[in-house]
Motif scaffolding. Structure first.
Motif, PDB file in Angstrom:
ATOM      1  N   HIS A  54       0.834  -1.203   0.000  1.00 28.52           N
ATOM      2  CA  HIS A  54       0.000   0.000   0.000  1.00 28.52           C
ATOM      3  C   HIS A  54       0.866   1.248   0.000  1.00 28.52           C
ATOM      4  O   HIS A  54       2.059   1.200   0.245  1.00 28.52           O
ATOM      5  N   SER A  55       0.202   2.342  -0.269  1.00 28.19           N
ATOM      6  CA  SER A  55       0.786   3.666  -0.155  1.00 28.19           C
ATOM      7  C   SER A  55      -0.252   4.526   0.545  1.00 28.19           C
ATOM      8  O   SER A  55      -1.447   4.258   0.453  1.00 28.19           O
ATOM      9  N   ASN A  56       0.205   5.569   1.253  1.00 20.63           N
ATOM     10  CA  ASN A  56      -0.685   6.384   2.071  1.00 20.63           C
ATOM     11  C   ASN A  56      -0.614   7.830   1.603  1.00 20.63           C
ATOM     12  O   ASN A  56       0.475   8.395   1.539  1.00 20.63           O
ATOM     13  N   PHE A  57      -1.758   8.426   1.270  1.00 21.51           N
ATOM     14  CA  PHE A  57      -1.845   9.798   0.779  1.00 21.51           C
ATOM     15  C   PHE A  57      -2.699  10.639   1.707  1.00 21.51           C
ATOM     16  O   PHE A  57      -3.677  10.144   2.260  1.00 21.51           O
ATOM     17  N   THR A  58      -2.386  11.897   1.811  1.00 21.21           N
ATOM     18  CA  THR A  58      -3.248  12.839   2.505  1.00 21.21           C
ATOM     19  C   THR A  58      -4.212  13.438   1.494  1.00 21.21           C
ATOM     20  O   THR A  58      -3.790  13.932   0.443  1.00 21.21           O
ATOM     21  N   VAL A  59      -5.496  13.368   1.794  1.00 24.42           N
ATOM     22  CA  VAL A  59      -6.541  13.879   0.904  1.00 24.42           C
ATOM     23  C   VAL A  59      -7.503  14.744   1.705  1.00 24.42           C
ATOM     24  O   VAL A  59      -7.564  14.661   2.932  1.00 24.42           O
ATOM     25  N   ALA A  60      -8.268  15.560   1.006  1.00 25.29           N
ATOM     26  CA  ALA A  60      -9.234  16.440   1.673  1.00 25.29           C
ATOM     27  C   ALA A  60     -10.444  15.680   2.189  1.00 25.29           C
ATOM     28  O   ALA A  60     -10.975  15.979   3.256  1.00 25.29           O
ATOM     29  N   ASP A  61     -10.905  14.683   1.434  1.00 25.12           N
ATOM     30  CA  ASP A  61     -12.104  13.932   1.792  1.00 25.12           C
ATOM     31  C   ASP A  61     -11.917  12.479   1.371  1.00 25.12           C
ATOM     32  O   ASP A  61     -12.100  12.142   0.197  1.00 25.12           O
ATOM     33  N   PRO A  62     -11.529  11.591   2.304  1.00 28.68           N
ATOM     34  CA  PRO A  62     -11.266  10.207   1.920  1.00 28.68           C
ATOM     35  C   PRO A  62     -12.475   9.485   1.315  1.00 28.68           C
ATOM     36  O   PRO A  62     -12.311   8.673   0.414  1.00 28.68           O
ATOM     37  N   HIS A  63     -13.675   9.820   1.771  1.00 28.74           N
ATOM     38  CA  HIS A  63     -14.862   9.161   1.214  1.00 28.74           C
ATOM     39  C   HIS A  63     -15.097   9.586  -0.236  1.00 28.74           C
ATOM     40  O   HIS A  63     -15.432   8.757  -1.081  1.00 28.74           O
ATOM     41  N   ALA A  64     -14.922  10.863  -0.536  1.00 28.10           N
ATOM     42  CA  ALA A  64     -15.111  11.343  -1.911  1.00 28.10           C
ATOM     43  C   ALA A  64     -14.048  10.759  -2.831  1.00 28.10           C
ATOM     44  O   ALA A  64     -14.346  10.352  -3.958  1.00 28.10           O
ATOM     45  N   THR A  65     -12.803  10.706  -2.359  1.00 27.20           N
ATOM     46  CA  THR A  65     -11.736  10.133  -3.176  1.00 27.20           C
ATOM     47  C   THR A  65     -11.987   8.647  -3.398  1.00 27.20           C
ATOM     48  O   THR A  65     -11.841   8.137  -4.513  1.00 27.20           O
ATOM     49  N   SER A  91      -7.569  -3.530  -4.048  1.00 22.89           N
ATOM     50  CA  SER A  91      -7.891  -4.930  -4.328  1.00 22.89           C
ATOM     51  C   SER A  91      -7.562  -5.770  -3.101  1.00 22.89           C
ATOM     52  O   SER A  91      -7.166  -5.240  -2.065  1.00 22.89           O
ATOM     53  N   GLN A  92      -7.659  -7.078  -3.234  1.00 26.39           N
ATOM     54  CA  GLN A  92      -7.298  -7.955  -2.120  1.00 26.39           C
ATOM     55  C   GLN A  92      -5.804  -7.907  -1.840  1.00 26.39           C
ATOM     56  O   GLN A  92      -5.377  -8.161  -0.720  1.00 26.39           O
ATOM     57  N   ASP A  93      -5.009  -7.586  -2.855  1.00 21.48           N
ATOM     58  CA  ASP A  93      -3.557  -7.661  -2.726  1.00 21.48           C
ATOM     59  C   ASP A  93      -2.882  -6.337  -2.401  1.00 21.48           C
ATOM     60  O   ASP A  93      -1.791  -6.320  -1.852  1.00 21.48           O
ATOM     61  N   SER A  94      -3.489  -5.231  -2.778  1.00 19.37           N
ATOM     62  CA  SER A  94      -2.862  -3.927  -2.546  1.00 19.37           C
ATOM     63  C   SER A  94      -3.937  -2.857  -2.429  1.00 19.37           C
ATOM     64  O   SER A  94      -5.070  -3.049  -2.847  1.00 19.37           O
ATOM     65  N   TYR A  95      -3.541  -1.733  -1.840  1.00 18.76           N
ATOM     66  CA  TYR A  95      -4.524  -0.673  -1.632  1.00 18.76           C
ATOM     67  C   TYR A  95      -3.837   0.668  -1.454  1.00 18.76           C
ATOM     68  O   TYR A  95      -2.624   0.752  -1.275  1.00 18.76           O
ATOM     69  N   LEU A  96      -4.642   1.718  -1.509  1.00 19.01           N
ATOM     70  CA  LEU A  96      -4.212   3.066  -1.174  1.00 19.01           C
ATOM     71  C   LEU A  96      -4.905   3.456   0.123  1.00 19.01           C
ATOM     72  O   LEU A  96      -6.106   3.250   0.280  1.00 19.01           O
TER      73      LEU A  96
END
Length: 126
Positions: free
Chosen positions: A7-18, A47-52
């Motif tokens: 995975h990778s982790n990003f800062t976003v304004a609205d995680p639900h909208a993204t 996916s099951q194997d990777s995510y953001l």
């Protein structure tokens, strides 16, 4: 030994909208969501194997810098799709503008910026 990016982790304004546009464009699913570091909130989508991991802190400050000029900056995220034309139509339907199309070995690609200023590269390999 083999290694796989989980995975990778990003800062976003609205995680639900993204997460919503990522579900529509890439067909991903929300794997987990909840309270996170420093009083923030995170949605894991993929996916099951990777995510953001889409992280929102208590207060968000937009960056005025180009990531390409900052040591350690995130320049873009590459996403492999099976049908690049369908992916581009979904990107447009989500309200984003595809740019910088390329058709060269080993595949076709285009880029777009999301509403958080994150650049995505979408690629399909032949």
């Amino acid at each position: 030994m083999t290694a796989t990016l989980e995975h990778s982790n990003f800062t976003v304004a609205d995680p639900h909208a993204t997460a919503a546009w990522m579900q529509n464009v890439f067909g991903w699913n929300i794997r987990w969501e909840g309270e996170a570091k420093a009083g923030g909130y995170t949605v894991h989508i993929g996916s099951q194997d990777s995510y953001l991991a889409l992280y929102k802190p208590k207060s968000v400050r937009p960056s005025q810098e180009s990531s390409y000029d900052v040591l350690g900056g995130l320049n873009h995220v590459g996403i492999v799709v099976s049908d690049i034309d369908a992916a581009e139509a979904r990107v447009i339907a989500a309200g984003f503008t595809p740019v910088n199309h390329g058709d060269y070995e080993p595949g076709r690609r285009f880029y777009f910026d999301d509403d958080n200023g994150i650049e995505f590269e979408v690629v399909a390999y032949d």
